[in-house]
Write a protein that holds these residues in place. Sequence first.
Motif, short mmCIF file in Angstrom:
data_model
loop_
_atom_site.label_atom_id
_atom_site.label_comp_id
_atom_site.label_asym_id
_atom_site.label_seq_id
_atom_site.Cartn_x
_atom_site.Cartn_y
_atom_site.Cartn_z
N LEU A 300 14.77 29.24 14.04
CA LEU A 300 15.29 30.47 13.43
C LEU A 300 16.15 29.35 12.68
O LEU A 300 15.53 29.76 10.74
N ALA A 304 15.36 29.06 8.44
CA ALA A 304 16.47 29.00 7.56
C ALA A 304 17.01 27.80 6.34
O ALA A 304 16.95 27.80 5.51
N ARG A 307 13.81 27.11 3.67
CA ARG A 307 13.15 27.39 2.80
C ARG A 307 14.34 27.16 1.42
O ARG A 307 15.04 26.31 1.32
N ALA A 310 17.56 26.73 -0.45
CA ALA A 310 18.43 26.79 0.88
C ALA A 310 19.87 25.53 0.58
O ALA A 310 20.47 25.79 1.58
N TYR A 451 8.00 25.92 10.77
CA TYR A 451 8.81 24.96 10.19
C TYR A 451 8.88 23.63 9.92
O TYR A 451 9.10 23.50 8.52
#
Length: 516
Positions: A300, A304, A307, A310, A451
Amino acid sequence: MQFLLAFIVVAPLVGAVAALLPAPPGLKGRNPDQAVLRHGVTVSGVILLAAIVLALGFDHDHPSKMQATTDISWIPALDVRIHLGIDGISLPLLVLTALLTFLCALYSYFKMPEGPSPKAFVALILVLESGTLATFAVLDLLLFFLAFEMVLIPMYFLIARWGGAQKQAAAWKFILYTLLGSVVMLLGLLLIGLKSGTFDMVALATDNGRGLTSSVQVIAVLAIGIGLAVKTPMWPLHSWLPDAHTAAPTVGSVLLAGVLLKMGTYGFVRILLPVAPDGMHTFAPYLAAFAVVGIIYGSLACLALARPGAKGDLKRLIAYSSVGHMGFVLLGIASMTPTGVNGALFANIAHGLITGLLFFLVGAVKDRYGTADLDTLAGATGAALYGRVPRLGGLLAFAAVASLGLPGLAGFWGEMLALFGAFDPAAGLSRPAFLTFMSIAAFGTLLTAAYLLIVVRRVCMGAKREDPHPVADIQSYEFAAWTPLAALTVLAGLWPAVLLGLTDPAVQKLLAGGKS
């Protein structure tokens, strides 16, 4: 063989001292800095050659037997011995350490990180190599602790003196976390040694905890486990890792991910599983729970960072991915089964190869574009590696799909075996709990794929255009440093029996209390 193993452990220290001395007249060359970097390549190359000879001379028919052993009394009052030896568990880690150190030395010869004297840089790399090799070769608890601690100072200085932004804070965080964990670990090691009457790891493994009460084992596993978990790193003791990786020079990140993290998981397998089985049995469900939280948390965090908008750092993203990958290693160990532990050891080696390659590649991208910021690299004037540097882009995509566990590459087998181990854990462990852990970890593999594919799409793909600032594709020295890692990733993926044939008999013996 006995001399060869002792040579492999001690020679880097001799090489480190020699690096700090003035070069002999015939070896000075035109540039003193290049001369000392060449010294680093030579010494680490000799160590790698010795490790390969040791691997070739290893009795592959009896990988569960301790080989190339040295056993000399050092501190008789405490029964501390200079006891060295290797089996099928430690040999692959020994060779991996020698290989990665040589490749880092070779890379640094052509691309020395910005910082002070190369003399100190080469000496620190060699001290780091010696400490890591000793950790995997020693068979005495106190010697293990000394070797385990020996790597902290050189890594601290590599980050603090040759690192990037925020290097001082990252270096202090690294040293404080690992030292505090080590203090607790030392208490656990002393407790085992004093209660059992010996610090000899082979004798303790053979005794299989029979000389220790259950309460002593539980306390020892808790104390030693905390120290090992910090180094691994296990969630929530991982927070030093992203900062250290982000600030470290390229070769520092390669060695930190490739070999230093393995010292923690190796300690779980070599010490806690055979020496304190009752204590491990008590803590195994908690270890598995922390492991799967780490898998999801790491994935996660990477999503994050990946993205758009970010401002995620690519080195930081790969550091968080290590938290997830090492979670699979810990899950395999927590299953306390031969399948799970073999998977953990395989995943250790695969992570060293693949993540070492990823850090090399991200370092190369940062050198070319001046940044590892994902938004900048994915922008309209960003990397677009496939169009601008297709070989570098192709290799980055290869390392990413290897890291996500594509079948046929090294990353697949370790994670699959760890999940199999959790599917059918050791007798006495709650199968419903471990099935839950397995399901969560399996979901983590999907997040990992997500990811890494996002990173490949954003960094490698992009519209073809005239390039006002062309950058070089893979250079010859980069090709030399990266090819062994890519080749071994494919070899281990297509022929896993090479590694599993070494580890499985040793793991079976370890879990059976020293009986083959």
